[in-house]
Enzyme design. Structure first.
Site, PDB file in Angstrom:
ATOM      1  N   LYS A   1      50.874  16.902  31.190  1.00 11.14           N
ATOM      2  CA  LYS A   1      50.069  17.263  32.119  1.00 11.14           C
ATOM      3  C   LYS A   1      49.530  16.029  32.842  1.00 11.14           C
ATOM      4  CE  LYS A   1      47.579  21.466  30.326  1.00 11.14           C
ATOM      5  NZ  LYS A   1      46.502  22.115  30.094  1.00 11.14           N
TER       6      LYS A   1
ATOM      7  N   GLU B   1      51.913  26.310  29.732  1.00  8.70           N
ATOM      8  CA  GLU B   1      50.417  27.289  29.320  1.00  8.70           C
ATOM      9  C   GLU B   1      50.469  28.722  29.884  1.00  8.70           C
ATOM     10  OE1 GLU B   1      47.084  24.499  29.490  1.00  8.70           O
ATOM     11  OE2 GLU B   1      45.823  26.255  30.491  1.00  8.70           O
TER      12      GLU B   1
ATOM     13  N   GLU C   1      38.665  14.875  20.679  1.00  6.34           N
ATOM     14  CA  GLU C   1      39.798  15.485  20.700  1.00  6.34           C
ATOM     15  C   GLU C   1      40.434  15.521  19.445  1.00  6.34           C
ATOM     16  OE1 GLU C   1      40.435  16.916  23.521  1.00  6.34           O
ATOM     17  OE2 GLU C   1      40.126  15.886  25.245  1.00  6.34           O
TER      18      GLU C   1
ATOM     19  N   HIS D   1      35.185  11.661  29.213  1.00  4.67           N
ATOM     20  CA  HIS D   1      35.883  12.658  28.990  1.00  4.67           C
ATOM     21  C   HIS D   1      35.442  13.163  27.816  1.00  4.67           C
ATOM     22  CE1 HIS D   1      38.785  16.085  29.276  1.00  4.67           C
ATOM     23  NE2 HIS D   1      39.258  15.696  28.092  1.00  4.67           N
TER      24      HIS D   1
ATOM     25  N   LYS E   1      49.402  18.508  18.475  1.00  4.79           N
ATOM     26  CA  LYS E   1      49.633  18.783  19.932  1.00  4.79           C
ATOM     27  C   LYS E   1      51.047  18.793  20.393  1.00  4.79           C
ATOM     28  CE  LYS E   1      48.489  17.641  24.904  1.00  4.79           C
ATOM     29  NZ  LYS E   1      47.784  17.134  25.657  1.00  4.79           N
TER      30      LYS E   1
ATOM     31  N   ARG F   1      49.176  26.923  24.419  1.00 11.63           N
ATOM     32  CA  ARG F   1      48.692  25.695  24.726  1.00 11.63           C
ATOM     33  C   ARG F   1      47.264  25.746  25.137  1.00 11.63           C
ATOM     34  NH1 ARG F   1      51.765  20.829  28.398  1.00 11.63           N
ATOM     35  NH2 ARG F   1      49.885  19.458  28.232  1.00 11.63           N
TER      36      ARG F   1
ATOM     37  N   HIS G   1      36.690  22.655  27.044  1.00  8.45           N
ATOM     38  CA  HIS G   1      37.119  22.028  28.258  1.00  8.45           C
ATOM     39  C   HIS G   1      36.453  22.564  29.743  1.00  8.45           C
ATOM     40  CE1 HIS G   1      39.565  19.575  25.766  1.00  8.45           C
ATOM     41  NE2 HIS G   1      40.078  18.847  26.648  1.00  8.45           N
TER      42      HIS G   1
ATOM     43  N   HIS H   1      34.633  19.967  31.588  1.00 16.85           N
ATOM     44  CA  HIS H   1      34.747  19.725  33.043  1.00 16.85           C
ATOM     45  C   HIS H   1      33.828  19.832  33.894  1.00 16.85           C
ATOM     46  CE1 HIS H   1      39.473  19.938  32.437  1.00 16.85           C
ATOM     47  NE2 HIS H   1      39.193  18.653  31.548  1.00 16.85           N
TER      48      HIS H   1
ATOM     49  N   ARG I   1      60.735  12.227  44.351  1.00 13.45           N
ATOM     50  CA  ARG I   1      60.843  13.540  43.567  1.00 13.45           C
ATOM     51  C   ARG I   1      60.921  13.519  42.113  1.00 13.45           C
ATOM     52  NH1 ARG I   1      64.447  14.612  48.091  1.00 13.45           N
ATOM     53  NH2 ARG I   1      63.274  15.536  49.762  1.00 13.45           N
TER      54      ARG I   1
ATOM     55  N   ASN J   1      42.554  23.628  25.350  1.00 15.35           N
ATOM     56  CA  ASN J   1      41.330  23.478  26.095  1.00 15.35           C
ATOM     57  C   ASN J   1      39.975  23.916  25.606  1.00 15.35           C
ATOM     58  OD1 ASN J   1      42.940  22.824  28.375  1.00 15.35           O
ATOM     59  ND2 ASN J   1      43.571  24.947  28.565  1.00 15.35           N
TER      60      ASN J   1
HETATM   61  P1  NAD Z   1      39.694   5.892  30.286  1.00 23.81           P
HETATM   62  O1  NAD Z   1      41.213   5.927  30.583  1.00 23.81           O
HETATM   63  O2  NAD Z   1      39.014   5.863  31.357  1.00 23.81           O
HETATM   64  O3  NAD Z   1      39.722   4.795  29.240  1.00 23.81           O
HETATM   65  C1  NAD Z   1      38.405   4.570  28.589  1.00 23.81           C
HETATM   66  C2  NAD Z   1      38.116   2.930  28.967  1.00 23.81           C
HETATM   67  O4  NAD Z   1      38.420   2.456  27.796  1.00 23.81           O
HETATM   68  C3  NAD Z   1      38.349   2.409  30.151  1.00 23.81           C
HETATM   69  O5  NAD Z   1      37.388   1.578  30.532  1.00 23.81           O
HETATM   70  C4  NAD Z   1      39.652   1.910  29.877  1.00 23.81           C
HETATM   71  O6  NAD Z   1      39.872   0.642  30.552  1.00 23.81           O
HETATM   72  C5  NAD Z   1      39.244   1.351  28.293  1.00 23.81           C
HETATM   73  N1  NAD Z   1      40.541   1.002  27.462  1.00 23.81           N
HETATM   74  C6  NAD Z   1      41.407   1.892  27.262  1.00 23.81           C
HETATM   75  N2  NAD Z   1      42.078   1.216  26.468  1.00 23.81           N
HETATM   76  C7  NAD Z   1      41.554  -0.073  25.921  1.00 23.81           C
HETATM   77  C8  NAD Z   1      41.983  -1.110  24.993  1.00 23.81           C
HETATM   78  N3  NAD Z   1      42.803  -1.028  24.086  1.00 23.81           N
HETATM   79  N4  NAD Z   1      40.901  -2.184  25.077  1.00 23.81           N
HETATM   80  C9  NAD Z   1      39.841  -2.110  25.736  1.00 23.81           C
HETATM   81  N5  NAD Z   1      39.585  -1.056  26.942  1.00 23.81           N
HETATM   82  C10 NAD Z   1      40.552  -0.248  26.798  1.00 23.81           C
HETATM   83  O7  NAD Z   1      39.469   7.461  29.403  1.00 23.81           O
HETATM   84  P2  NAD Z   1      40.152   7.923  28.328  1.00 23.81           P
HETATM   85  O8  NAD Z   1      38.798   8.573  27.490  1.00 23.81           O
HETATM   86  O9  NAD Z   1      41.147   7.289  27.402  1.00 23.81           O
HETATM   87  O10 NAD Z   1      40.759   9.271  28.943  1.00 23.81           O
HETATM   88  C11 NAD Z   1      40.124  10.322  29.644  1.00 23.81           C
HETATM   89  C12 NAD Z   1      41.085  10.787  30.756  1.00 23.81           C
HETATM   90  O11 NAD Z   1      42.148  11.436  30.154  1.00 23.81           O
HETATM   91  C13 NAD Z   1      40.325  11.834  31.406  1.00 23.81           C
HETATM   92  O12 NAD Z   1      40.747  11.512  32.650  1.00 23.81           O
HETATM   93  C14 NAD Z   1      41.017  13.033  30.914  1.00 23.81           C
HETATM   94  O13 NAD Z   1      40.981  14.037  32.055  1.00 23.81           O
HETATM   95  C15 NAD Z   1      42.457  12.770  30.779  1.00 23.81           C
HETATM   96  N6  NAD Z   1      42.994  13.788  29.750  1.00 23.81           N
HETATM   97  C16 NAD Z   1      44.315  14.131  29.890  1.00 23.81           C
HETATM   98  C17 NAD Z   1      44.994  14.837  29.151  1.00 23.81           C
HETATM   99  C18 NAD Z   1      46.255  15.433  29.478  1.00 23.81           C
HETATM  100  O14 NAD Z   1      46.922  16.103  28.560  1.00 23.81           O
HETATM  101  N7  NAD Z   1      46.790  14.962  30.279  1.00 23.81           N
HETATM  102  C19 NAD Z   1      44.253  15.063  27.788  1.00 23.81           C
HETATM  103  C20 NAD Z   1      42.972  14.650  27.570  1.00 23.81           C
HETATM  104  C21 NAD Z   1      42.355  13.682  28.465  1.00 23.81           C
HETATM  105  N1  GLY Z   2      44.621  18.756  27.067  1.00 24.61           N
HETATM  106  C1  GLY Z   2      45.213  20.001  27.264  1.00 24.61           C
HETATM  107  C2  GLY Z   2      46.746  20.184  27.318  1.00 24.61           C
HETATM  108  O1  GLY Z   2      47.460  19.181  27.252  1.00 24.61           O
HETATM  109  O2  GLY Z   2      47.155  21.058  27.226  1.00 24.61           O
END
Ligand code: NAD
Ligand code: GLY
Length: 365
Positions: free
Chosen positions: A140, A234, A182, A263, A224, A239, A246, A250, A118, A243
């Site tokens: 998030k 949100e 971003e 992404h 942010k 907040r 997005h 998405h 939990r 998006n």
């Molecule tokens: P990812 O996590 O897939 O990373 C991209 C690639 O880079 C992967 O292959 C990873 O293994 C590699 N990588 C990461 N760091 C590395 C490093 N230092 N050296 C070598 N390789 C490395 O993708 P991303 O673009 O980092 O993140 C996208 C994800 O984040 C999506 O799922 C998206 O929905 C999410 N996201 C979430 C929020 C949130 O607020 N929670 C905001 C934006 C995006």
């Molecule tokens: N990436 C959008 C948020 O964190 O609200």
């Protein structure tokens, strides 16, 4: 080291930003609640950084779980592996989860921390540019469902975010460039001066100049943190501005199959579509759309929709977006560079025409 506060009323926390922070034993010890630590990472990132982090945490009882690498594995099945590892290694409520990786690992670890017993303590240690400026901040957390991106998740804040910019040295070029979608977003929605600065410093940023990069990450984190602190869940349309692009992005990610486009790539064309739509609705001067497009092209980010998708598919996927209320599409649009708003009255025919224009190779936008 710079410190940026996410000023949430109930549970404020800090983002620490600097070079070499993965080796900072004191910093990590301050953020870890009990003796047990579970590092969650993937095979790619672990190869580079797991041994360093294990050395830093050598006074703790440290386990790890490595997930397969890629957005296509951001699902319930893979999430279960984190719970299996925690339970079989007898981690208690006092454990701390540590997310070492990009945004996929950030979102999955956060969600696992929200659910295990939990809710347990967790830290974000983002290693991709996109995760450093966005995914690791704000709580998030989620996994994907075949019908929708991030459909299963929770708001659950980390105890802290530790950003070691040295990790960006190993990030492949495509994954590095997607992170700028971003970064640009923050300029577009909140800070015109920052957008101007990105335009002026784009060469330095693309060549990974540490000074320019540190400023870009710090400013992104500040923006942010400000928007999250003002509207954590949100509820107030503050907040939601994060998006921008997005809803389109998405739909592209889900429509193509998770992992085909990164992404940031999907968000980049999504932001251009949102800007163009804003101009068509006479909110934003057309010249500003051209400026945004030029910057995206310089970075090597997409400015067309993927040819594999149809307008009907895009519309169908966008209709299921989480942000919609009472089946009404809600889009983030721009009034100016640096000023965004939520729009609920976009006509279906305007959206259809916009999407068709960006799928048609002959149309100049
Ligand atoms: P990812 O996590 O897939 O990373 C991209 C690639 O880079 C992967 O292959 C990873 O293994 C590699 N990588 C990461 N760091 C590395 C490093 N230092 N050296 C070598 N390789 C490395 O993708 P991303 O673009 O980092 O993140 C996208 C994800 O984040 C999506 O799922 C998206 O929905 C999410 N996201 C979430 C929020 C949130 O607020 N929670 C905001 C934006 C995006
Ligand atoms: N990436 C959008 C948020 O964190 O609200």
């Amino acid at each position: 080291m710079q410190t940026i506060t996410v000023g949430l009323e109930k549970q404020p926390y800090s983002i620490y930003l600097g070079a070499g922070l993965l080796q900072n034993k004191t910093l990590f010890s301050e953020q870890i609640r009990g003796h047990q630590v579970m590092i969650v990472s993937n095979e790619t990132v672990a190869k580079w950084y797991l041994p360093q982090l294990q050395a830093t945490l050598n006074t703790h009882h440290c386990d790890n779980v490595l997930l397969p690498d890629g957005e296509q594995y951001k699902n319930i099945t893979e999430l279960t592996k984190i719970f299996d590892e925690l339970a079989s290694k007898k981690h208690t409520r006092k454990t701390t989860l540590l997310a070492l990786g990009g945004g996929v690992i950030a979102d999955m670890t956060g969600f696992a921390a929200a659910c295990y017993m939990r809710g347990v303590n967790y830290l974000q240690v983002p290693t991709s540019l996109l995760a450093q400026v966005d995914a690791s901040i704000g709580g998030k957390t989620a996994v994907n469902h075949p019908l929708g991106k991030n459909f299963i998740g929770a708001f659950y804040q980390p105890r802290g975010v530790i950003i070691d910019i040295n990790t960006l040295a190993t990030l492949p070029e495509r994954e590095y460039r997607e992170g700028f979608a971003e970064v640009i977003k923050y300029g577009l929605i909140h800070d015109k001066a920052f957008f101007d600065w990105i335009e002026a410093h784009i060469e330095g940023l693309l060549s990974r100049d540490p000074q320019a990069l540190t400023y870009a990450i710090a400013r992104s984190c500040q923006i942010k943190a400000t928007l999250v602190a003002a509207d954590e869940h949100e509820w107030l349309d503050i907040r939601a501005l994060l998006n921008l692009g997005h809803s389109f992005g998405h739909a592209i990610e889900a429509g193509l199959g998770y992992g085909k486009w990164l992404h940031g790539e999907a968000v980049a064309i999504g932001m251009l579509l949102a800007a163009d739509l804003s101009a068509r609705l006479a909110c934003l001067p057309t010249a500003e759309v051209a400026r945004i497009k030029t910057l995206l092209i310089k970075i090597g980010l997409p400015v067309r929709l993927p040819a594999e998708l149809s307008v009907a598919q895009m519309l169908d996927l966008m209709a299921g977006d989480k942000k919609n209320i009472n089946s009404q599409l809600r889009l983030i649009l721009l009034k100016a560079i640096g000023q965004a708003c939520v729009a609920e009255d976009v006509m279906q025919n305007q959206l259809t025409q916009l999407l068709a224009d960006y799928l048609d190779e002959n149309t100049i936008c």
